[in-house]
Design an enzyme around this catalytic site. Structure first.
Site, mmCIF file in Angstrom:
data_model
loop_
_atom_site.group_PDB
_atom_site.id
_atom_site.type_symbol
_atom_site.label_atom_id
_atom_site.label_comp_id
_atom_site.label_asym_id
_atom_site.label_seq_id
_atom_site.Cartn_x
_atom_site.Cartn_y
_atom_site.Cartn_z
ATOM 1 N N ASP A 12 0.224 -0.841 -0.445
ATOM 2 C CA ASP A 12 0.044 0.043 -0.273
ATOM 3 C C ASP A 12 0.978 0.682 0.164
ATOM 4 O OD1 ASP A 12 -1.599 -2.064 -0.074
ATOM 5 O OD2 ASP A 12 -2.415 -2.033 2.641
ATOM 6 N N LYS A 15 1.512 2.566 -4.757
ATOM 7 C CA LYS A 15 2.540 2.032 -6.011
ATOM 8 C C LYS A 15 1.103 2.285 -7.601
ATOM 9 C CE LYS A 15 2.241 -2.645 -4.588
ATOM 10 N NZ LYS A 15 2.049 -1.966 -2.830
ATOM 11 N N GLY A 39 -5.047 -4.304 -3.448
ATOM 12 C CA GLY A 39 -5.291 -3.329 -3.726
ATOM 13 C C GLY A 39 -4.616 -1.967 -4.291
ATOM 14 N N HIS A 40 -5.566 -1.553 -5.840
ATOM 15 C CA HIS A 40 -3.773 -1.047 -6.192
ATOM 16 C C HIS A 40 -5.494 0.468 -6.683
ATOM 17 C CE1 HIS A 40 -0.734 -4.006 -7.197
ATOM 18 N NE2 HIS A 40 -1.008 -3.599 -6.453
ATOM 19 N N GLN A 223 2.001 -5.961 -3.486
ATOM 20 C CA GLN A 223 2.624 -6.365 -1.961
ATOM 21 C C GLN A 223 3.547 -5.624 -1.487
ATOM 22 O OE1 GLN A 223 1.908 -9.446 -3.131
ATOM 23 N NE2 GLN A 223 -0.555 -9.003 -2.972
HETATM 24 P P1 GDP Z 1 -1.113 0.427 -3.394
HETATM 25 O O1 GDP Z 1 -1.537 -0.904 -3.244
HETATM 26 O O2 GDP Z 1 -0.044 0.761 -3.295
HETATM 27 O O3 GDP Z 1 -1.588 0.662 -5.115
HETATM 28 O O4 GDP Z 1 -1.181 1.933 -2.353
HETATM 29 P P2 GDP Z 1 -3.073 1.951 -2.220
HETATM 30 O O5 GDP Z 1 -3.958 2.055 -3.928
HETATM 31 O O6 GDP Z 1 -3.361 0.208 -1.773
HETATM 32 O O7 GDP Z 1 -3.115 3.098 -1.149
HETATM 33 C C1 GDP Z 1 -2.824 3.484 -1.284
HETATM 34 C C2 GDP Z 1 -3.493 4.632 -1.156
HETATM 35 O O8 GDP Z 1 -3.176 6.555 -0.931
HETATM 36 C C3 GDP Z 1 -4.830 5.340 -2.240
HETATM 37 O O9 GDP Z 1 -5.672 5.496 -1.920
HETATM 38 C C4 GDP Z 1 -4.499 6.273 -3.446
HETATM 39 O O10 GDP Z 1 -4.925 7.239 -3.432
HETATM 40 C C5 GDP Z 1 -3.368 7.021 -2.390
HETATM 41 N N1 GDP Z 1 -1.823 7.870 -2.500
HETATM 42 C C6 GDP Z 1 -1.083 7.265 -3.069
HETATM 43 N N2 GDP Z 1 0.014 8.615 -3.775
HETATM 44 C C7 GDP Z 1 -0.687 9.445 -2.711
HETATM 45 C C8 GDP Z 1 -0.002 11.197 -2.164
HETATM 46 O O11 GDP Z 1 0.991 11.083 -2.576
HETATM 47 N N3 GDP Z 1 -0.882 11.749 -1.356
HETATM 48 C C9 GDP Z 1 -2.178 10.897 -0.457
HETATM 49 N N4 GDP Z 1 -2.497 12.117 0.103
HETATM 50 N N5 GDP Z 1 -3.092 10.146 -1.431
HETATM 51 C C10 GDP Z 1 -1.738 9.242 -2.129
HETATM 52 P P1 IMO Z 2 -1.013 -4.263 -2.513
HETATM 53 O O1 IMO Z 2 -0.457 -4.864 -3.930
HETATM 54 C C1 IMO Z 2 -1.421 -4.930 1.984
HETATM 55 C C2 IMO Z 2 -0.579 -8.785 3.732
HETATM 56 C C3 IMO Z 2 -2.164 -9.482 3.997
HETATM 57 C C4 IMO Z 2 -1.216 -10.107 5.752
HETATM 58 C C5 IMO Z 2 -0.379 -11.166 4.499
HETATM 59 C C6 IMO Z 2 -0.555 -12.150 3.423
HETATM 60 O O2 IMO Z 2 -2.147 -3.632 -2.504
HETATM 61 O O3 IMO Z 2 0.173 -3.586 -1.635
HETATM 62 P P2 IMO Z 2 -2.314 -13.030 1.636
HETATM 63 O O4 IMO Z 2 -3.858 -12.660 2.182
HETATM 64 O O5 IMO Z 2 -1.578 -12.162 0.876
HETATM 65 O O6 IMO Z 2 -1.911 -14.269 2.893
HETATM 66 O O7 IMO Z 2 -2.005 -12.487 3.445
HETATM 67 O O8 IMO Z 2 0.095 -10.169 4.026
HETATM 68 N N1 IMO Z 2 -0.799 -7.959 1.830
HETATM 69 C C7 IMO Z 2 -1.254 -7.096 1.722
HETATM 70 N N2 IMO Z 2 -0.369 -6.125 2.969
HETATM 71 N N3 IMO Z 2 -1.170 -4.683 1.044
HETATM 72 C C8 IMO Z 2 -0.957 -5.813 -0.036
HETATM 73 O O9 IMO Z 2 -1.319 -5.544 -0.940
HETATM 74 C C9 IMO Z 2 -1.290 -6.561 0.351
HETATM 75 N N4 IMO Z 2 -1.260 -7.882 0.079
HETATM 76 C C10 IMO Z 2 -1.813 -8.840 1.504
HETATM 77 O O10 IMO Z 2 -3.047 -8.056 4.853
HETATM 78 O O11 IMO Z 2 -0.965 -9.726 6.720
HETATM 79 MG MG MG Z 3 -3.245 -1.419 -1.892
#
Ligand code: GDP
Ligand code: IMO
Ligand code: MG
Length: 424
Positions: A12, A15, A39-40, A223
């Site tokens: 998270d 990415k 979850g992207h 991840q």
């Molecule tokens: P990922 O799994 O690495 O793709 O990240 P997620 O989508 O799970 O979580 C990142 C969250 O932060 C998302 O809701 C993005 O829209 C948000 N985000 C990304 N970059 C920034 C930033 O520079 N500032 C803020 N405030 N939010 C951001």
């Molecule tokens: P993105 O791509 C954050 C974590 C779960 C748990 C561990 C194992 O959005 O960054 P799993 O279901 O993979 O067997 O769970 O890994 N986990 C993540 N945490 N971002 C993710 O993906 C994750 N995908 C798995 O919370 O701790």
């Molecule tokens: Mg994510």
């Protein structure tokens, strides 16, 4: 040109936003590991897209999105996602799934859930069946995309072989009665097969050919490196290799020249699920960061645990990945803080210092962070696109992290919108 873009912390890191930002200069965006546990999130104007399986670069019109052999695919989830994106943009002929990718079956999800709910040391998984699906792959019991196009008899045999022992376990050990039958699962697979047939391909060949004619290829990690099954905080990890070499294994591209490996790094740290987190803030400050960073899981909605930047952990993961430059995200989330702490080393119980990320849980649980206090900037950085416009203390913070990581922070994200990026 080949770029690998991945998270250096526990996931998270932002990415998807970064991938979306880079994708305009690429022809292919490739997922190479993980599954619908990811979850992207990408915001384009008013629209929010959350991707679990399809590479988030697909939002750029010229991009082909490829799901490699290293991914474990939940077919129904994938089809839902195609439908979701198709409502917004035309993706026909732009999404491909490897014939060699493994299918996440209903029994994988049931086992994941059962294991998580009936053990005293749950991992806190996303319950998407990821661990059991990878276990079957390694145990040679997996069902691959190409298997769906053989014959019903062959498929039934495969389902039977994989399910029999699990059925016994689910019934007699986990006491789950409502189980699908082999016949039902085979029938469902036959229906799904027709729906995904247009997407299935020998994607490694597609990629090799694309590389040969000098197309630009972007690998999208899922991840984070500290969730890597080998190098993460085992056993509190995911079940795939998340680090850069996995891009080659999980796509079959060959041994290309990789122009860049970019580490996405949040300006603080978060983690979802259980497991060690040395710089975690369990107080109101953690709550404050969670709120301003909107740190709630994109896949499960769970509140993310929040804490300070851990330079030891991130230096370790940068080295393992061969990270060349850093894309720092969510700097704006720190805007209101009086002081911002950075972990520069660890202290063991006996008072000795440690400057390397330890391998074992007992060590990780014992260590206390040594903090450097950086004064906050208490000004809005949200949406700033020019480094020179950052407040002096924000610049100092970025430069301090650069020194600690020994790598250039070439980009800084200051908001969730596509354009909120500083290029240095
Ligand atoms: P990922 O799994 O690495 O793709 O990240 P997620 O989508 O799970 O979580 C990142 C969250 O932060 C998302 O809701 C993005 O829209 C948000 N985000 C990304 N970059 C920034 C930033 O520079 N500032 C803020 N405030 N939010 C951001
Ligand atoms: P993105 O791509 C954050 C974590 C779960 C748990 C561990 C194992 O959005 O960054 P799993 O279901 O993979 O067997 O769970 O890994 N986990 C993540 N945490 N971002 C993710 O993906 C994750 N995908 C798995 O919370 O701790
Ligand atoms: Mg994510």
């Amino acid at each position: 040109m080949i770029y690998i873009v991945l998270g250096t912390q526990w996931g998270d890191e932002g990415k998807a936003k970064v991938i979306d930002y880079f994708a305009k200069d690429f022809d292919f965006v490739v997922r190479f590991q993980g599954g619908a546990n990811a979850g992207h999130t990408v915001y384009v104007g008013e629209k929010k897209f959350v991707f679990h399986l399809i590479p988030s670069g697909v939002l750029n019109k010229g991009v082909s999105a490829l799901i490699g052999n290293g991914v474990v695919l939940d077919i129904e989830e994938f089809l839902k996602e195609v439908e979701m994106i198709s409502r917004a943009i035309d993706v026909s002929g732009r999404i491909w799934i490897s014939n060699r990718a493994h299918v996440v079956m209903p029994y994988h999800k049931l086992l994941d859930k059962a294991k998580e709910s009936q053990t005293t040391n749950a991992i806190g998984t996303t319950q998407r069946g990821i661990g059991p699906a990878y276990a079957d792959k390694v145990d040679r019991l997996g069902i691959r995309i190409a298997d769906l196009f053989t014959s019903k008899e062959k498929l039934r045999e495969k389902v039977k072989l994989a399910f029999e022992v699990k059925e016994f376990l689910l019934k007699n050990y986990y006491h789950i009665e409502a189980l699908p039958t082999i016949e039902e699962m085979t029938d469902t697979l036959m229906v799904l097969a027709e729906k995904i047939r247009p997407f299935a391909a020998d994607t490694e060949k597609l990629l090799q050919e694309a590389h040969h004619i000098r197309k630009n290829i972007l690998f999208e990690g899922a991840q984070g490196s500290l969730l890597d099954v080998d190098f993460g905080t085992y056993p509190y990890v995911t079940s795939s290799n998340t680090i850069s070499p996995a891009a080659l294994l999980g796509s079959g591209i060959g041994s290309p020249n990789i122009a860049n490996i970019v580490g996405i790094t949040k300006a603080y740290t978060t983690r979802v699920g259980e497991g060690p987190f040395p710089t975690e803030l369990k107080d109101e400050l953690g709550e404050k960061i969670r709120k301003s960073g909107n740190e709630f899981g994109s896949t499960t909605g769970r509140p993310r645990r929040c804490g300070w930047f851990d330079a030891v952990a991130t230096r370790y993961s940068s080295a393992i990945n061969g990270i060349k430059e850093i894309f720092l995200t969510k700097l704006d989330v720190l805007d209101e803080l009086d002081n911002i702490l950075v972990c520069t080393g660890y202290l063991r119980k006996d008072g000795s210092k440690l400057d390397y990320f330890p391998a074992t849980l007992p060590e990780l649980e014992e260590i206390k962070p040594i903090y450097h206090v950086c004064p906050g900037w208490k000004q809005k950085t949200f949406g700033i696109k020019d480094f020179s416009q950052l407040p002096a203390n924000a610049k100092k913070y970025v430069e301090f992290l650069e020194v600690l990581l020994g790598r250039k922070i070439s980009y800084i994200s200051t908001g969730f919108e596509r354009e909120d990026v500083i290029e240095r």
